[in-house]
Structure formats: C-alpha cells, structure tokens
Design a protein around this motif. Sequence first.
Motif, PDB file in Angstrom:
ATOM      1  N   ARG A  53       0.836  -1.216   0.000  1.00  0.00           N
ATOM      2  CA  ARG A  53       0.000   0.000   0.000  1.00  0.00           C
ATOM      3  C   ARG A  53       0.867   1.261   0.000  1.00  0.00           C
ATOM      4  O   ARG A  53       0.631   2.204  -0.760  1.00  0.00           O
ATOM      5  N   ALA A  56       2.467   1.769  -3.382  1.00  0.00           N
ATOM      6  CA  ALA A  56       1.501   2.252  -4.379  1.00  0.00           C
ATOM      7  C   ALA A  56       1.307   3.757  -4.249  1.00  0.00           C
ATOM      8  O   ALA A  56       1.266   4.487  -5.248  1.00  0.00           O
ATOM      9  N   GLN A  61       1.008   4.532  -8.366  1.00  0.00           N
ATOM     10  CA  GLN A  61       0.867   3.465  -9.361  1.00  0.00           C
ATOM     11  C   GLN A  61       0.280   2.245  -8.663  1.00  0.00           C
ATOM     12  O   GLN A  61       0.523   2.032  -7.478  1.00  0.00           O
ATOM     13  N   ASN A  62      -0.471   1.433  -9.387  1.00  0.00           N
ATOM     14  CA  ASN A  62      -0.990   0.207  -8.797  1.00  0.00           C
ATOM     15  C   ASN A  62       0.155  -0.731  -8.416  1.00  0.00           C
ATOM     16  O   ASN A  62       1.038  -1.011  -9.240  1.00  0.00           O
ATOM     17  N   VAL A  63       0.118  -1.210  -7.190  1.00  0.00           N
ATOM     18  CA  VAL A  63       1.092  -2.187  -6.699  1.00  0.00           C
ATOM     19  C   VAL A  63       0.310  -3.271  -5.976  1.00  0.00           C
ATOM     20  O   VAL A  63      -0.641  -2.978  -5.246  1.00  0.00           O
ATOM     21  N   SER A  64       0.701  -4.529  -6.197  1.00  0.00           N
ATOM     22  CA  SER A  64      -0.058  -5.662  -5.645  1.00  0.00           C
ATOM     23  C   SER A  64       0.735  -6.461  -4.622  1.00  0.00           C
ATOM     24  O   SER A  64       1.960  -6.548  -4.683  1.00  0.00           O
ATOM     25  N   VAL A  93       4.417  -5.120  -9.175  1.00  0.00           N
ATOM     26  CA  VAL A  93       3.442  -4.439 -10.022  1.00  0.00           C
ATOM     27  C   VAL A  93       2.638  -5.456 -10.823  1.00  0.00           C
ATOM     28  O   VAL A  93       1.419  -5.375 -10.917  1.00  0.00           O
ATOM     29  N   THR A 142      -4.594  -5.485  -4.799  1.00  0.00           N
ATOM     30  CA  THR A 142      -3.936  -4.413  -5.550  1.00  0.00           C
ATOM     31  C   THR A 142      -4.349  -3.069  -4.964  1.00  0.00           C
ATOM     32  O   THR A 142      -5.540  -2.796  -4.796  1.00  0.00           O
ATOM     33  N   ASN A 144      -4.140   1.171  -5.251  1.00  0.00           N
ATOM     34  CA  ASN A 144      -3.883   2.245  -6.222  1.00  0.00           C
ATOM     35  C   ASN A 144      -3.091   3.374  -5.576  1.00  0.00           C
ATOM     36  O   ASN A 144      -2.703   3.291  -4.409  1.00  0.00           O
TER      37      ASN A 144
END
Length: 201
Positions: A53, A56, A61-64, A93, A142, A144
Amino acid sequence: MRQRGFSIIEIVVTIAVLALLLFAAMPSLGTWLDNTRIRNVADSLQNGLQLARGEAVRRNQNVSFWLVEVNDPSQLTNDCTLSGSSGSWVVSVNSPISHCADAPSIISSPMIVTGRAVGDAGGRVSVAAVQADGATAGTTVTFNGFGRIANTDPIQKIDVTGTATGVTYRNLRIAITSAGQVRMCDPAVSDANDPRKCPAE
C-alpha cells in the motif's frame, strides 16, 4: 576440616524434580512456540500488505500483494504459483508467477518490490486467505495511488491458525477494508469495546 558439597542422593532427587517439571511444561511450551509462529507469520503478512500500500502511494501506481506457494518454504524461488493458503508473499506491479526469485526492479516485469518466504513456520501454521464472499480463496490485493483497493476480487481477510487439533491457539486475522486499511485482529475476541476485536463481516 569437613568438605561441603552435594551427595549423590541430592543430585538424583534434583534431576528427577527437574525432569518432572520439564515433562509437565512441555505441552504448554509447544503451544507457546506455535503461537509465536502464528504471530510471526501474521506480522509478516501485515507488513507485506502495508508495504504494498505504501509503495503504491509513493509511486502513484498500482502495486499488488501476492500470496505465493513455493516448493521450499525457506526461500522464494521461480517455481512459485499463486495460493490462498500460503504464508509466502511477493509485492510487485505485475504477477510474480515463475518470477518470485527475480531481483527487485522498477523496469523489468514483474517489477518486484520485495518478497518473503514463510520460512520454518510454514509447516506449523495454516494460512487461509478469502475474498469478500468469505468462501472464495484470495491470492492478491492491488492498491492504487490513493492506497485504496483497485482489483475486483481482492483478499478481504487472511486467517493464520495453528495446525494441531485439540489445542487452543491464539489465532490471528489480517483484515483488509475496501479503503485499503490493513489491520491485525483476534477472531476469538467478542467484546465490542476490545480493540483486538475483528471488524464485522
């Protein structure tokens, strides 16, 4: 002058008492060690989620966060697959399937940030991650750039429990809200005023 010391009878009696005490304490010592493993795995999962989190938000950027299964629980290797019942995880990512051992990178896919193998605790704890329906296994969350959940089928909770039957463990749960908040709680706590209580499902 008379020498002082212990007689053989005193030594034997002392050893016998110590052996009885150790024998009586062994079951509770084993449960304590398992509870420590449960806590360590839950801490690791919570840290991984919070790291995903934070990354991100930092990158906008989206990070999972991905739960991954590996053949050797002591290390992340490229034989990894996604699994909702593993304590090993990767933050990246893109999907880390078959790339869990890749070096961290901001360029090369899957753009791994970091990861952690469950280690020796893997055989002594049970991990169960599920989506919002409470039944479907979850493998990823994921986040954001605002730190909110971005995928449609995220993990909502991860239960970390002991594996032996007939033992009362201090099981733990990682709860993830749709706003992206990550919280560790105790599913056994029912008092609404207790901060350890898990959120209502």
